[in-house]
Design a protein around this motif. Structure first.
Motif, PDB file in Angstrom:
ATOM      1  N   LYS A  45     -25.815   9.613 -22.767  1.00  0.00           N
ATOM      2  CA  LYS A  45     -26.526   8.637 -23.589  1.00  0.00           C
ATOM      3  C   LYS A  45     -25.648   8.078 -24.706  1.00  0.00           C
ATOM      4  CE  LYS A  45     -30.775  11.131 -22.591  1.00  0.00           C
ATOM      5  NZ  LYS A  45     -31.807  12.045 -23.113  1.00  0.00           N
ATOM      6  N   THR A  68     -23.996   5.096 -18.807  1.00  0.00           N
ATOM      7  CA  THR A  68     -24.986   5.460 -19.803  1.00  0.00           C
ATOM      8  C   THR A  68     -26.373   5.092 -19.308  1.00  0.00           C
ATOM      9  OG1 THR A  68     -25.467   5.426 -22.184  1.00  0.00           O
ATOM     10  CG2 THR A  68     -24.995   3.305 -21.141  1.00  0.00           C
ATOM     11  N   HIS A  72     -28.930   1.816 -23.421  1.00  0.00           N
ATOM     12  CA  HIS A  72     -28.020   2.499 -24.343  1.00  0.00           C
ATOM     13  C   HIS A  72     -26.614   1.893 -24.323  1.00  0.00           C
ATOM     14  CE1 HIS A  72     -30.455   6.267 -25.288  1.00  0.00           C
ATOM     15  NE2 HIS A  72     -31.217   5.573 -24.461  1.00  0.00           N
ATOM     16  N   GLU A  83     -24.855   1.103 -16.428  1.00  0.00           N
ATOM     17  CA  GLU A  83     -26.109   1.752 -16.802  1.00  0.00           C
ATOM     18  C   GLU A  83     -26.814   2.314 -15.570  1.00  0.00           C
ATOM     19  OE1 GLU A  83     -28.084  -0.256 -20.572  1.00  0.00           O
ATOM     20  OE2 GLU A  83     -27.631  -1.779 -19.046  1.00  0.00           O
ATOM     21  N   ASP A 354     -31.536  11.781 -29.530  1.00  0.00           N
ATOM     22  CA  ASP A 354     -31.087  10.598 -28.805  1.00  0.00           C
ATOM     23  C   ASP A 354     -32.053   9.426 -28.933  1.00  0.00           C
ATOM     24  OD1 ASP A 354     -33.196  11.220 -27.140  1.00  0.00           O
ATOM     25  OD2 ASP A 354     -31.990  11.668 -25.392  1.00  0.00           O
ATOM     26  N   PRO A 406     -32.619   3.803 -29.164  1.00  0.00           N
ATOM     27  CA  PRO A 406     -31.452   4.641 -28.865  1.00  0.00           C
ATOM     28  C   PRO A 406     -30.587   4.868 -30.100  1.00  0.00           C
ATOM     29  CG  PRO A 406     -31.736   2.946 -27.184  1.00  0.00           C
ATOM     30  CD  PRO A 406     -32.687   2.608 -28.286  1.00  0.00           C
ATOM     31  N   HIS A 408     -27.577   6.450 -29.859  1.00  0.00           N
ATOM     32  CA  HIS A 408     -26.203   6.478 -29.348  1.00  0.00           C
ATOM     33  C   HIS A 408     -25.500   7.790 -29.655  1.00  0.00           C
ATOM     34  CE1 HIS A 408     -26.776   2.354 -28.218  1.00  0.00           C
ATOM     35  NE2 HIS A 408     -27.045   2.025 -29.451  1.00  0.00           N
TER      36      HIS A 408
END
Length: 420
Positions: A45, A68, A72, A83, A354, A406, A408
């Motif tokens: 993530k 990810t 995100h 993604e 997260d 998110p 990150h």
């Protein structure tokens, strides 16, 4: 009594924990540039944000690809960001895993691979082993998520159905030097567990994976069951000479995040009781233990006196019994509210660092002494919602969800109970 605003104080502490684990910390852990190529791969993530930060601080050329979760991604210039789905993998995640293996193929001893790992990497690095389909892996993931298995147990199964986890990515990078930079989201910060350990030796075996299946009574797809029974090629174990080129560096951990929150709390004049970063087990049962500690402080001023803060991290589990919405943090908080039953002066926040609690759009939620009373006034039955695993619905009805988007990063769950 303290004059602190409870909700803003709890959010301030959560923000301090998250800030301590941001990808900017990787600048302190970089290897020197190689004679040859520098290739970046990774998953999780935080992978996109880590890639962007690496681009900012790296002194030479870079190329590569990271995976990810949907939503995100961040803009990068030299490292491709792909993604995929989480927690149940999809074809996009499998395609990303194939791209990652392609990126590290054909390297030499003069080259360097930097692998960026963070929580969520297991689902995002889904490359089924020979004979196993993506649909098989999806079904296994769903069963593991629903049965209440711990992350180490889930990963033992995942690794042995994968062509990239459990040290297999590290083998693919040879003979290039490999340096993994990881943000830990697991109890004990074990490299073999973070993202199912694609670049670390794997102490688990096919037999361990079969034991998890038996323990939880899982019904695996035939191809997956056949692979676990056949044991075609075991993952590399600790001490394996084929991993001599691999190095592992932790850049952020749950304990460091809790310490950052504790330091901020002490600056605010709170007496901190840090229970540690290793709380596991059923979320609703962990909540009862936390409630008991809070009652002890409220009644007796021990082991710390008010104004007090109880902090804990780790990763609890939820065994699905109902059909409601919600992750482990909203379930923890709903169970905590019921256990405290409106005890005055106690507030709490439980959230995933997260920004995503389970598979919902909230990080977690907030609780106050009047939580149950407000719910009752709205006709919302706390006990029924808990039985239905509907923590999200419960706190949404009160307007008490914590929604951050998110963050990150990902250093697992954050729980703070404030006693004023």
């Amino acid at each position: 009594m303290s004059d602190l605003d409870p909700q803003s104080t709890l959010r301030r502490l959560f923000d301090a924990a998250v800030a301590s684990a941001m990808p900017q910390r990787l600048a302190d852990h970089l290897p020197p540039p190689p004679k040859g190529r520098a290739v970046v791969v990774g998953a999780g993530k935080a992978a996109a944000a880590m890639a962007r930060e690496l681009e900012r601080v790296w002194p030479g050329e870079l190329s590569g690809v990271v995976a990810t979760r949907y939503g995100h991604a961040v803009a990068t210039e030299r490292i491709a960001v792909l993604e995929g789905a989480h927690p149940v993998p999809d074809e996009a995640g499998s395609a990303a895993a194939r791209r990652i293996l392609e990126a590290v193929s054909g390297l030499t001893a003069d080259d360097l691979v930097i692998c960026l790992l963070s929580g969520g990497g297991s689902a995002l690095l889904t490359l089924p082993a020979r004979g196993v389909s993506l649909e098989d892996k999806q079904e296994v993931s769903r069963q593991l998520l629903a049965c209440g298995a711990g992350i180490d147990e889930m990963n033992a199964v995942r690794k042995h159905l994968s062509a990239i986890k459990g040290g297999r990515l590290a083998l693919a990078c040879a003979p290039a030097k490999l340096v993994t930079l990881a943000i830990s989201d697991v109890v004990g910060d074990d490299p073999a567990v973070i993202a199912s350990g694609p670049t670390a030796a794997d102490p688990t075996s096919y037999a361990d994976a079969r034991a998890v299946v038996a323990k939880y009574g899982l019904t695996l797809p035939p191809a997956a069951a056949a692979l676990l029974a056949a044991e075609p090629d075991e993952t590399p174990k600790p001490g394996d000479a084929r991993l001599a080129h691999a190095e592992y560096r932790l850049i952020a951990t749950p304990q460091l995040a809790l310490r950052a929150a504790a330091a901020e709390a002490e600056r605010l004049g709170l007496n901190v009781l840090l229970l540690g970063d290793s709380i596991e087990g059923e979320a609703r049962e962990a909540a009862k233990v936390h409630a008991g500690i809070a009652r002890q402080i409220a009644a007796h001023g021990s082991p710390v006196a008010r104004p007090a803060l109880i902090l804990s991290g780790g990763e609890t589990t939820v065994t699905l019994r109902g059909k409601g919405r919600g992750g482990r943090n909203s379930e923890f908080l709903l169970s905590l509210a019921m256990a405290l039953n409106g005890l005055p002066g106690i507030y709490a926040l439980a959230a995933d660092t997260d920004g995503i609690d389970g598979s919902e759009d909230n990080a977690g939620a907030l609780m106050a002494p009047d939580t149950l009373a407000r719910a009752a006034a709205l006709g919302v039955d706390a006990g029924a919602r808990l039985a239905d695993n509907d923590g999200y619905g419960f706190f949404a009805a009160l307007g008490d969800l914590l929604i951050t988007g998110p963050t990150h990063t990902n250093v697992n769950d954050f729980r703070a109970i404030l006693l004023l």
